[in-house]
Every structure is written in structure tokens, then in C-alpha cells.
Write an enzyme that holds these catalytic residues in place. Structure first.
Site, PDB file in Angstrom:
ATOM      1  N   ASP A 185       0.836  -1.199   0.000  1.00  0.00           N
ATOM      2  CA  ASP A 185       0.000   0.000   0.000  1.00  0.00           C
ATOM      3  C   ASP A 185       0.876   1.257   0.000  1.00  0.00           C
ATOM      4  O   ASP A 185       2.054   1.223   0.330  1.00  0.00           O
ATOM      5  CB  ASP A 185      -0.913   0.014   1.235  1.00  0.00           C
ATOM      6  CG  ASP A 185      -0.135  -0.022   2.547  1.00  0.00           C
ATOM      7  OD1 ASP A 185       0.893  -0.719   2.587  1.00  0.00           O
ATOM      8  OD2 ASP A 185      -0.558   0.624   3.511  1.00  0.00           O
ATOM      9  N   GLU A 186       0.283   2.372  -0.372  1.00  0.00           N
ATOM     10  CA  GLU A 186       0.845   3.713  -0.200  1.00  0.00           C
ATOM     11  C   GLU A 186       2.264   3.860  -0.768  1.00  0.00           C
ATOM     12  O   GLU A 186       3.244   4.008  -0.041  1.00  0.00           O
ATOM     13  CB  GLU A 186       0.819   4.097   1.293  1.00  0.00           C
ATOM     14  CG  GLU A 186      -0.595   4.131   1.852  1.00  0.00           C
ATOM     15  CD  GLU A 186      -0.690   4.497   3.310  1.00  0.00           C
ATOM     16  OE1 GLU A 186      -1.766   4.942   3.726  1.00  0.00           O
ATOM     17  OE2 GLU A 186       0.303   4.333   4.042  1.00  0.00           O
TER      18      GLU A 186
END
Length: 863
Positions: A529-530
Site C-alpha cells: 500500500d501507499e
């Protein structure tokens, strides 16, 4: 004489170039008084044409007057939201990396004195709860030649009564401009009056049942069966090892296993059903458990423990037929940001099993720490498992999240191979699967820095090939990016060979640890993620992009490649939904677990539905209800983050309807306490599609101790278990294509009445049956705050949302008395847990909804 000389050295030197000595620096760390004030969370104007900003002040003082100043010091501190504008010309504030900022004096600095020297500044993003303001400021000399010291006034303290953390460096929050994030934010100040108006008063003194609620429960008699003489387990078709931990729990609660005890017949007869099913009968002098597998037999015995009243060791005579709602009933524990002890993990496993949760998602690595020993890569833990003040990051990582300078602090540490094997075996004995996660390619700063330390060490030894083998950066990559946590160097380069050599090494070692434990690694969570902004100027990535057919994204390429690597090792891949959005489903293995974590008020249902419709195993991880790092209530004294929810009480988790995500638009509001619309018209679940399960999440950025972690986890864990195991009759059935808002009316008055009756059952069992068990286990669960108001004729009314607690009132003279409606001159109310005597957070008695709490007890500065 010596004291005066120190003052002269610190303040009386005419040359601004004078370098501090260690003695003077130590004196400064002990005597500098630092105060942080959040001045305004919603200023009418912001500097540099910024549309939204937050205005704060730092002040510094000492008890000694002076006329001259030394300008050779620097102060480093954690500020979650980077400062973009500084007022005045006395100090300069520089953002270093992540949350680390440096304060240095300018030539205008005239010295510290008893009159505070202040610096005011603005941040672009919100930092609104008190626990988001980190402790442990570090003072050092500008040349970084001396041993840095923690400024004593910025160290947290513990309240003598409650044991909760105090922040003496942080000035009181007493206005809505310190609670709300903007002029549009309608978050309420949940003081005593607000709670009295909005919380549900418990009405039952007791309830027959257990948590989580079984599928069917029939009361056979109004009599109770006493187990004080112990029990004698008679096993058939199941090994003693398979149910040993449930037996141990009964022993711990006071029901001993003895030869002369009441016989409990436990029989396992497999059937076609793969998920656990059990049938428990408690009749007079007769207890039997029939189950379809060993896990079901284990849960049957846990239900026996759940029915127990530990005050007299009796249980009701009931018949229970039971099976779980979801196959995946999980808890995510972040041990990376701040470390959790092995003892905490083992105790958490015990409590998870007690309430029939079966998946422990261990978040073992992130930007702020790597917590698992990997054979052959010692730097991952010798460097990556510690934060201290070392700007070269050769001994430890930067002191993010208010870590300070003590490598021996309990926020630091890691699990050895032996520790991890013990955790795996203990979880397995409790019928819990451990899903390890070492977040990549983003959130990987600890790994990157650790491998750089390894690289430098081996290069100094002339071992270039060995040094480069696991190096995780590309020196020619000139990409400038900033992660959501404001790092500029936390993302693995997914285009270089070393990255995959490193990951293959780590995965092989983790798999080997599971094999040594006799607990095969079934599912690995890659994170993924991210990662926004990385790799744009990487030569290797430019080459990769042009060479890969049907290239979509670098993150998608990485996830697909790692998923195939895991698949070859016989391990199922799991990841966060935002990262998995970058992949092509056709390029992924047949079985993929997606943790859907988009907030429900921002079309989170559409994300979960999309992944479920493509045949993946969707584990609901909605932050606005399953993230336990958010406050129980919107009040400055409650610990927690704020970006997805301002208040997650146990009742909100209890109200969760996981099979019908868009329906929550009828009963909940968004982060700013506004109503919202959930349109399922173009994002409906396909007919017959079901979710795989539900997971709670204990992120640890703001949890610096096991005690704080327990406060955030309990009693909310029990409400999570209730929804993960039991499908309530009042839950609104899912119907594709509906549009929900607070006036759509699908959740009828009848369903609401059923829900409230079910809540009264649940909270009575929680307060009178389960809280005493948590207290006996020495768990630092949250004690509820008191809802209170003044009625006509001056009489007081007060209650706690969870029953079983004693309410106490503080008079004007400071004396604490048992609460009575006839008391006068009451200042503050609190609840006390009767078994251990622990008290909860005291709250002033308010006359209105006003947030002003001038009677809030404020910490005294330590010296």
C-alpha cells in the site's frame, strides 16, 4: 559557584560560536521547560495562500534570568504533520524526514529566561488529538559532537490514579478549536452531559449467554450448575493437546481439572462441514460437547468458560448449537511502529481464542522498525529494530514517533527466531493462524536503512559483491517523493534485481521458521500500500517500463511478481486493497486475500464489492469501525488517531452490519459528523458472493506501551468477536442497488428495537461476566467514562455505558465519595472497577454541551 559558572557558560558567553560542553548540555536538558500549544485548528486565514492550516506555538523557558545567549544548540522533535511556515525570526524549524523536525536559534535569539521565548508555526494537515503530539524532544549541540539528551519536561508521565499517560509539555485542550479540524467539522465534545444524552443506559443486571453469541441457545432450567469441585474431561476422537489451552483457561478461571470432578464428555465426529460446528449441553450433573473437528471441540470448551460466573464458579443449564459466521475472524497487531512484547502477543492470543477469533495478522516491519530476526541479515534487527538519536543511522533508525534516544526503551526490540517459533506454536495451540506481514514496497524504510548499514560495513571490508547483494536502493535514481507519512526514502526500488533477491531471502527464512515450528506458512501479507510518487526518475524503472508487455504500473508489476513467487512456495498472497487495485486479476494466483480498508463514508462498500466480485477473499478492514487506534470518544483526553473516525465505542462495533456495507449511511456519519450517501447502484455485489471475514486493527504509532495497547484493544475486541462469529437477526439484509442515507428508512424501527435489546444482552454479559475475567487476567482494559447530568431540584443522574462499575464523585475539597444523586458541590465523576480497584478517566460534571472543562485535572511539571 559551580551553578553560576554553568549559567555563565550557557548564557553569558559573548561569542555565538562558542560550543556547548556536555555538562552545560545536560543542564539544559534538565532545566528547559517546553510547552506546546495548539492555538487554532481552524484559522480564518493561512499563510502562503494555503486553503487550510493549523496554528501552533512552542515556548521555551528556564527559571534563571540571563542577558546573553548561546546559539550553538539544536532541538529535534517529532511533529506528525510537517511545518510549512514559521512566524518570527528567533528560530528556524526544518523538516528532516518523516516526522523529525529541527529547531535552531537565529542571530536574533536573545536567550532563555523565565519569560518564555516562543515560536509560532503552521502545518497544512491536521494534528488534532493529544496523543498525536509526540514526546521526548532531543537537545544537542549544532555540530552533533556531544551526547544528545532528552529534554526532561517533554517526557510523558503516568497519572497516579488511572495509570494513563500525561503529557506535561502539551497545554490543555479546552475549546472546539482544539477538537475540530475545520469550520465544516461538527465533531462533538463528548463530555459528561453529551454522553448522558447520547449513550444508552444499561437496563439489565444480568443476562444468560456468552460472547460471542451462539447460533442457538436454549435455557434448560433456571437452576445453575456449580463447577467449584472441578471437571474431568472425557475425550473421544480428539487429542488432549488440541483442547489443552481451553482446559488451561478453565483452570485459570478457577475450574480445575481433577479426577473426581464433574465429567465433561467431549466427542469429535467429523462430517462434511469444514467449518467448526459444536453442540454443548449443560444439564444437571451432565455436560457434553459434540463437535465436527478439534477446533469446534476447543470452541465448545471456550463456551463453557464463557458461561462461567467467576464469583461463584457456576454456569447456567443451557443447550447451545453453534458455528461461526465467517471463516476469517482476525486481529491485526502492528508491532513495527512501536514494539509489543512477546508477553503481550501471547496474552493477546489467549484472549483472541477465548472469544473465538482465529487469525492473527502480525505487522512485523514498517518504516519505523523491523521486528523479526532473519538469519544472515543481522542488520535488519541490529539497526532496523531500534530508534535512537543517530542522524547517520548506522546504529539505529531516526527517533520517529517521539522515540527519544534510549535504545533500551520498550518501544524498541524484535522477536528472535526462538521467540517467533514460540508465538507460532502458542497460536496454533489456540487454533489461531499467524499471518506475518513485512510491508513492501512502500513502508520499507527500516529495511532500506538496515541494508544500507550492511552495505557500508561490507564495503569497508572490501566485500563489494556481498555488499551489493541485498542493497535496496538504486544510486542513480534521482526521484523525489514524499510518502503519506512524509518520508522521502521509504520505498523499495521495484525495478532492480536486488529487491527480489532480498525478498526471496526474507520469505525463505520466514517460511523456514514456520517449518521449524511445525506450523506451515499458509498466507503471507505483502502490504503493498501507499507507494505514490516513487520510481519516476529511476533509470532501471524507465528500462523496465519499456521492456514489460502490457505494463500498467510499477506497484502492480511488483505485486504480481511477488504473488507468483509466493505461489511457487505454496503460500497464499494477501495485501491491502489499495495496492491490489494496481494489479491485473488474470496475472494473479487463483486465491488472493484482499483487506478492504476504504472508509465506508467514502464509498468503501464499492471497493469491497469489486474485489469480492472478482472471486477474491475479501477481509473487511473498514477503518471507521475496525481500527482500534482511534479514540473511543471524541474528547481530547482519549488516545487515538482521527483521520477515519473520531469515536469508535464498543457499541459502534457491535452495530456493524458487515454483510451490508452501504446500509451504514442510515445509522452513522462521516469523519466530520455529517450525514452521507452510499449509492450501491453501480457497485453491487453479484448474487451469491460473500465476504471472507472481518479483521480488527491495532496500529501502534501512538501506542508506546503494552498497557496503552490493551486500553485501546479491550473491551472493543469482544464486540469485534461478536460480529465476526454471530450474524444478528436485526442486521439489515443486503439488497443490491439500493441508495442509503439517513432518511432512506430501510433500517426500520422494529430492527432498531431488536438491535437495542440485543445490545442490552451483550453489554450485561460484558459488564458482569467478561470484564471480571479481563480484570482477573490483569488486562488494562478501558474503564468507561461517566455519563452525567443535573436534573430538576439539583439532583444528579449518572451511569456508565457498560454496567458493573462503581461510580465515584469528587467534592470541591478533592475528596472522592461513592456517587449519590443527592450529592452537592460535585466537581468530577469517575468509574472504578470493583475487583482490581482501577479507576477510569475523571470527567468534570458539565451543565451544558460546552467543551470548556476548566476543572480538568492538569499534570504538574516534573523536576
Amino acid at each position: 559557584m559551580k551553578f553560576n559558572r554553568l549559567i555563565a557558560l550557557l548564557f553569558g558567553v559573548s561569542s555565538p560560536l562558542y560550543a556547548l560542553d556536555q555538562t552545560t548540555l545536560n543542564w539544559l536538558s534538565q532545566n528547559l521547560d517546553v510547552n506546546y500549544t495548539l492555538l487554532d485548528s481552524k484559522p480564518s486565514t493561512c499563510p502562503k495562500a494555503q486553503q487550510k492550516c493549523y496554528y501552533s506555538e512552542l515556548s521555551f523557558s528556564v527559571a534563571t534570568e540571563n542577558t546573553k545567549a548561546n546559539q550553538d544548540f539544536a532541538i529535534f522533535f517529532s511533529q506528525l504533520m510537517p511545518i510549512y511556515h514559521v512566524e518570527g525570526d528567533t528560530f528556524t524549524i526544518t523538516h528532516i524526514n518523516g516526522d523529525i523536525h529541527k529547531i535552531t536559534p537565529t542571530s536574533k535569539f536573545t536567550g532563555f529566561s523565565s519569560t518564555p521565548t516562543t515560536v509560532r508555526f503552521y502545518t497544512k494537515d491536521s494534528q488534532i488529538t493529544r496523543s498525536e503530539f509526540m514526546p521526548n524532544y532531543v537537545v544537542t549541540d549544532a555540530q552533533l559532537q556531544l551526547t544528545p539528551q532528552i529534554i526532561l519536561s517533554t517526557q510523558p508521565q503516568l497519572d497516579n490514579d488511572t495509570g494513563l499517560e500525561l503529557q506535561p509539555y502539551l497545554m490543555p485542550f479546552d475549546t472546539l478549536n482544539q477538537l475540530q479540524t475545520s469550520s465544516k467539522d461538527k465533531t462533538p465534545w463528548m463530555g459528561s452531559e453529551y454522553l448522558h444524552q447520547h449513550q444508552v443506559r444499561p437496563t439489565l443486571d444480568a443476562a444468560t449467554g456468552l460472547i460471542p453469541k451462539p447460533k442457538q441457545l436454549t435455557v434448560l432450567s433456571d437452576k445453575r450448575l456449580n463447577l467449584a469441585a472441578g471437571i474431568n474431561l472425557q475425550l473421544s476422537g480428539v487429542s488432549a493437546d488440541a483442547i489443552a489451552m481451553a482446559q488451561q483457561r478453565l483452570n485459570t478461571l478457577g475450574v480445575k481439572s481433577t479426577k473426581d470432578g464433574l465429567k465433561v464428555n467431549v466427542a469429535v465426529k467429523p462430517n462434511k462441514q469444514s467449518s467448526p460446528h459444536y453442540h454443548l449441553t449443560v444439564a444437571e450433573n451432565n455436560i457434553s460437547i459434540q463437535a465436527n473437528n478439534s477446533a469446534a471441540a476447543f470452541y465448545g470448551l471456550q463456551s463453557l468458560a464463557g458461561l462461567l460466573d467467576i464469583s461463584d464458579l457456576s454456569i447456567p443449564m443451557v443447550e447451545i448449537v453453534d458455528a461461526p459466521r465467517y471463516d476469517f475472524r482476525g486481529l491485526h497487531v502492528d508491532v513495527a511502529r512501536n514494539f509489543r512484547s512477546k508477553a503481550f502477543i501471547l496474552q493477546t492470543i489467549e484472549q483472541m481464542a477465548a472469544y473465538k477469533l482465529n487469525k492473527l495478522h502480525l505487522h512485523l516491519a514498517d518504516d519505523e522498525g523491523w521486528r523479526l530476526a532473519i538469519d544472515g541479515l543481522d542488520e535488519l534487527t541490529s539497526v532496523g529494530a531500534y530508534r535512537c538519536f543517530d542522524l547517520t543511522e548506522t546504529r539505529c533508525l531516526l527517533p520517529q514517533l517521539g522515540a527519544g534516544n534510549d535504545k533500551n526503551s520498550h518501544i524498541n526490540g524484535f522477536y528472535s527466531a526462538a521467540d517467533y517459533i514460540e508465538i507460532l506454536r502458542y497460536a496454533n495451540a489456540h487454533h489461531i493462524e499467524v499471518l506475518p506481514s513485512l510491508d513492501m514496497p512502500g513502508h520499507s524504510r527500516a529495511a532500506i536503512i538496515a541494508m544500507e548499514a550492511r552495505y557500508k560495513k561490507l564495503m569497508a571490508q572490501g566485500k563489494q559483491a556481498d555488499a551489493e547483494q541485498y542493497r535496496l536502493i538504486e544510486p542513480a535514481d534521482q526521484t523525489r517523493y514524499r510518502s503519506i507519512q512524509h518520508y522521502n526514502d521509504n520505498t523499495l526500488n521495484v525495478c532492480i534485481k536486488n529487491t527480489y533477491t532480498f525478498i526471496d531471502k526474507v520469505l525463505s527464512e520466514v517460511k523456514a521458521l514456520h517449518d521449524r515450528a511445525g506450523v506451515p506458512l499458509q498466507t503471507y501479507h505483502i502490504g503493498a500500500d501507499e507507494t505514490a510518487g516513487a520510481w519516476l526518475q529511476s533509470p532501471a524503472c524507465k528500462k523496465l517500463r519499456s521492456s514489460v508487455k502490457d505494463f500498467t504500473s510499477f506497484n502492480g508489476y511488483f505485486i504480481e511478481r511477488i504473488a507468483k513467487l509466493l505461489d511457487k512456495k505454496g503460500i497464499q498472497v494477501a495485501g491491502w486493497s489499495d495496492g491490489l487495485s494496481d494489479v491485473r486479476a488474470a496475472n494473479m494466483p487463483a486465491k488472493v486475500q484482499s483487506n478492504a480498508w476504504a472508509t465506508l463514508s467514502e464509498n468503501g462498500h464499492a471497493v469491497a464489492h469489486r474485489f469480492a466480485n472478482q472471486g477474491w477473499q475479501v477481509v473487511l478492514s473498514s477503518p471507521d469501525v475496525t481500527y482500534f487506534d482511534f479514540p473511543y470518544q471524541s474528547h481530547p483526553q482519549e488516545r487515538g488517531n482521527h483521520w477515519a473516525s473520531r469515536a469508535i465505542e464498543s457499541k459502534k462495533i457491535f452495530e456493524f452490519m458487515p454483510d451490508n456495507l452501504p446500509a451504514h449511511a442510515e445509522i452513522w456519519t462521516n469523519t466530520n459528523n455529517h450525514t452521507y450517501v452510499a449509492n450501491d447502484g453501480d457497485s453491487s455485489l453479484n448474487q451469491g458472493v460473500k465476504f471472507f471475514g472481518v479483521q480488527g486493527h491495532l496500529w501502534s504509532e501512538m501506542l508506546r506501551s503494552d498497557t496503552q495497547a490493551q486500553y485501546m484493544l479491550y473491551p472493543r475486541l469482544l464486540a469485534l468477536a461478536e460480529r465476526a462469529w454471530h450474524h444478528a437477526e436485526w442486521e439489515l439484509p443486503y439488497q443490491a442497488g439500493r441508495i442509503y442515507n439517513q432518511s432512506s428508512g430501510y433500517f426500520t424501527a422494529k430492527l432498531k428495537a431488536q438491535r437495542e435489546a440485543d445490545w442490552q444482552r451483550f453489554v450485561a454479559i460484558l459488564g458482569f461476566q467478561e470484564i471480571p475475567k479481563l480484570a482477573q487476567a490483569n488486562i488494562a482494559f478501558r474503564i468507561p467514562t461517566v455519563a452525567a447530568t443535573t436534573l430538576h431540584l439539583g439532583k444528579l443522574d449518572a451511569f456508565t455505558a457498560i454496567p458493573g462499575f462503581v461510580i465515584e464523585a469528587q467534592k470541591a475539597d478533592g475528596q472522592w465519595l461513592p456517587f449519590s444523586p443527592s450529592l452537592r458541590t460535585v466537581r468530577v465523576l469517575r468509574a472504578r472497577e470493583p475487583i482490581t480497584g482501577r479507576v477510569g478517566r475523571a470527567m468534570p460534571l458539565q451543565q451544558s454541551y460546552s467543551p470548556l472543562e476548566s476543572l480538568t485535572l492538569r499534570p504538574t511539571k516534573a523536576r
